[in-house]
Design a protein around this motif. Structure first.
Motif, mmCIF file in Angstrom:
data_model
loop_
_atom_site.group_PDB
_atom_site.id
_atom_site.type_symbol
_atom_site.label_atom_id
_atom_site.label_comp_id
_atom_site.label_asym_id
_atom_site.label_seq_id
_atom_site.Cartn_x
_atom_site.Cartn_y
_atom_site.Cartn_z
ATOM 1 N N VAL A 1 115.261 -71.663 38.230
ATOM 2 C CA VAL A 1 115.723 -72.728 37.335
ATOM 3 C C VAL A 1 115.459 -72.238 35.910
ATOM 4 C CG1 VAL A 1 115.273 -74.575 39.010
ATOM 5 C CG2 VAL A 1 113.495 -73.941 37.375
ATOM 6 N N ALA A 2 115.943 -72.950 34.912
ATOM 7 C CA ALA A 2 115.768 -72.473 33.543
ATOM 8 C C ALA A 2 115.509 -73.643 32.593
ATOM 9 C CB ALA A 2 117.006 -71.692 33.093
ATOM 10 N N THR A 3 114.986 -73.307 31.438
ATOM 11 C CA THR A 3 114.750 -74.333 30.423
ATOM 12 C C THR A 3 116.086 -74.896 29.929
ATOM 13 O OG1 THR A 3 114.700 -72.608 28.748
ATOM 14 C CG2 THR A 3 112.573 -73.301 29.653
ATOM 15 N N LEU B 1 113.327 -69.868 25.394
ATOM 16 C CA LEU B 1 114.046 -71.002 24.798
ATOM 17 C C LEU B 1 113.163 -72.234 24.963
ATOM 18 C CD1 LEU B 1 117.590 -70.291 26.324
ATOM 19 C CD2 LEU B 1 116.745 -69.624 24.071
ATOM 20 N N THR B 2 112.349 -72.494 23.947
ATOM 21 C CA THR B 2 111.264 -73.458 24.134
ATOM 22 C C THR B 2 111.720 -74.917 24.062
ATOM 23 O OG1 THR B 2 110.786 -73.133 21.807
ATOM 24 C CG2 THR B 2 109.410 -71.928 23.370
ATOM 25 N N GLN B 3 112.936 -75.136 23.572
ATOM 26 C CA GLN B 3 113.401 -76.520 23.418
ATOM 27 C C GLN B 3 113.355 -77.322 24.708
ATOM 28 O OE1 GLN B 3 117.055 -77.480 21.327
ATOM 29 N NE2 GLN B 3 115.520 -78.117 19.819
ATOM 30 N N LEU C 1 109.233 -78.556 32.621
ATOM 31 C CA LEU C 1 107.901 -78.606 33.243
ATOM 32 C C LEU C 1 107.631 -79.991 33.830
ATOM 33 C CD1 LEU C 1 105.789 -76.502 30.712
ATOM 34 C CD2 LEU C 1 106.393 -75.897 33.076
ATOM 35 N N GLU C 2 108.116 -81.001 33.121
ATOM 36 C CA GLU C 2 107.918 -82.363 33.598
ATOM 37 C C GLU C 2 108.675 -82.588 34.916
ATOM 38 O OE1 GLU C 2 108.135 -85.180 30.269
ATOM 39 O OE2 GLU C 2 109.120 -86.517 31.725
ATOM 40 N N CYS D 1 108.868 -67.507 33.286
ATOM 41 C CA CYS D 1 109.239 -66.148 32.901
ATOM 42 C C CYS D 1 110.385 -66.133 31.906
ATOM 43 C CB CYS D 1 109.573 -65.307 34.139
ATOM 44 S SG CYS D 1 110.954 -65.929 35.093
ATOM 45 N N SER D 2 110.634 -64.961 31.364
ATOM 46 C CA SER D 2 111.750 -64.743 30.460
ATOM 47 C C SER D 2 112.140 -63.288 30.589
ATOM 48 C CB SER D 2 111.317 -65.037 29.018
ATOM 49 O OG SER D 2 112.238 -64.414 28.132
#
Ligand SMILES: Nc1nc2c(ncn2[C@@H]2O[C@H](COP(=O)(O)OP(=O)(O)O)[C@@H](O)[C@H]2O)c(=O)[nH]1
Ligand SMILES: [Mg+2]
Ligand SMILES: [Zn+2]
Length: 295
Positions: free
Chosen positions: A84-86, A118-120, A126-127, A142-143
């Protein structure tokens, strides 16, 4: 000769033999249903071809199925890497279904949360994943822009195992594969050139070996649906490991954990020991299957 299916295109399969040679193989007669990861016995033909004579018994098979069709992901998988990804936002429902599919097939799941650069979207992701953290699913951030860290974190996990990368398209499965197995890139590009698509989207499932240690990784195209119509009620319940200890106290041996009196799962749900979201998913999958079986 014994070998393993590393890619499948219709009735044509690439089979890697124990001596390292890869042969183009086909099945004879009506035999179908082979998939990447299967171990087979082949009869060699010519320099680099062969016919598949027998499929050896599978340790497990991960697949999905809905009213229209079923699709095999891979066989003899030790570990499912759900990517999955941010961003883009991933589907909670598909993630949950992939986990249920893995658990009911006896495959250990791990979640890779990719694009952590991509911290946005990081907090939201995470939630969403917190519920699985509570179920003891390893969640690895990871990135691909931290390739050394990615390798250091993932390689120990992949050692001596067959791991399957699975997830919606655009999450970074192929990018992660390319960091771990630089050779794989050439292959994907060759394939997209051959197809004339010009895009690097993964269109077929393929098994690759890790260059630095024993172990292999299977890359797969993205999926948009994950029906679990092949599962019966017990299989589905097995896909919810947090139900297990509570099922032991159900009054009826054939309890469906939906409405029965004396149900341990419903009691745990009322006490907040089982999450409502998870029980709703369980109910959704079960009802889908029951309505499918009425036809
Ligand atoms: N920022 C960022 N982009 C990534 C990362 N991993 C993959 N991408 C990008 O996400 C897009 C989809 O990647 P791809 O590997 O094809 O995804 P797949 O469909 O899951 O195989 C590509 O444009 C990648 O460059 C990452 O860790 N960080
Ligand atoms: Mg891909
Ligand atoms: Zn019950």
């Amino acid at each position: 000769m014994k070998g393993r299916v590393i890619s499948a295109h219709g009735r044509h399969y690439s089979v890697e033999l124990e001596n390292g040679q890869t042969r183009h193989c086909y099945t004879r007669g009506k035999k179908t249903g082979l998939c990447v990861g299967d171990y087979v016995l082949i009869k060699p033909q010519g320099a680099d071809e062969g016919s598949i004579e027998q499929t050896l018994e599978r340790q497990n098979l991960l697949y999905r199925s809905d009213e229209m069709r079923s699709k095999q992901f891979a066989a003899n998988v030790d570990q499912l890497l759900i990517v999955v990804a941010t961003e883009p936002v991933f589907s909670e429902d598909l993630t949950a279904r992939a986990l249920t599919g893995a658990w009911s097939a006896g495959i250990e799941p791990v979640i890779l949360l990719n694009k952590c650069d991509l911290t946005q979207g990081l907090d939201r992701a995470l939630e969403t994943l917190q519920i699985y953290r509570e179920l003891d699913v390893p969640i690895i951030n990871c990135s691909i822009f931290e390739p050394e860290t990615l390798k250091q974190t993932l390689l120990p996990l992949l050692k001596n195992k067959t791991s399957l990368l699975l997830g919606q398209s655009g999450m970074g499965k192929s990018s992660i594969l390319n960091v771990l197995i630089p050779n794989a890139k050439a292959h994907t590009q060759e394939h997209s050139v051959a197809l004339g698509t010009g895009k690097h989207t993964t269109t077929s499932t393929r098994l690759y070996h890790l260059p630095s240690q024993e172990g292999c990784l299977i890359d797969s195209p993205g999926f948009q649906a994950f029906g679990l119509h092949h599962l019966n009620q017990t299989d589905i319940a097995n896909g919810f490991p947090e139900f297990k200890e509570h099922i032991e106290s159900c009054r009826f041996y054939n309890c469906t954990h939906l409405h029965e009196p004396g149900c341990g799962v419903l009691t745990a749900l009322a006490q907040g020991k089982i999450s409502r979201k998870r029980h709703e998913l369980y109910e959704r999958i079960l009802l889908e299957n029951q309505s499918a079986q009425r036809y």
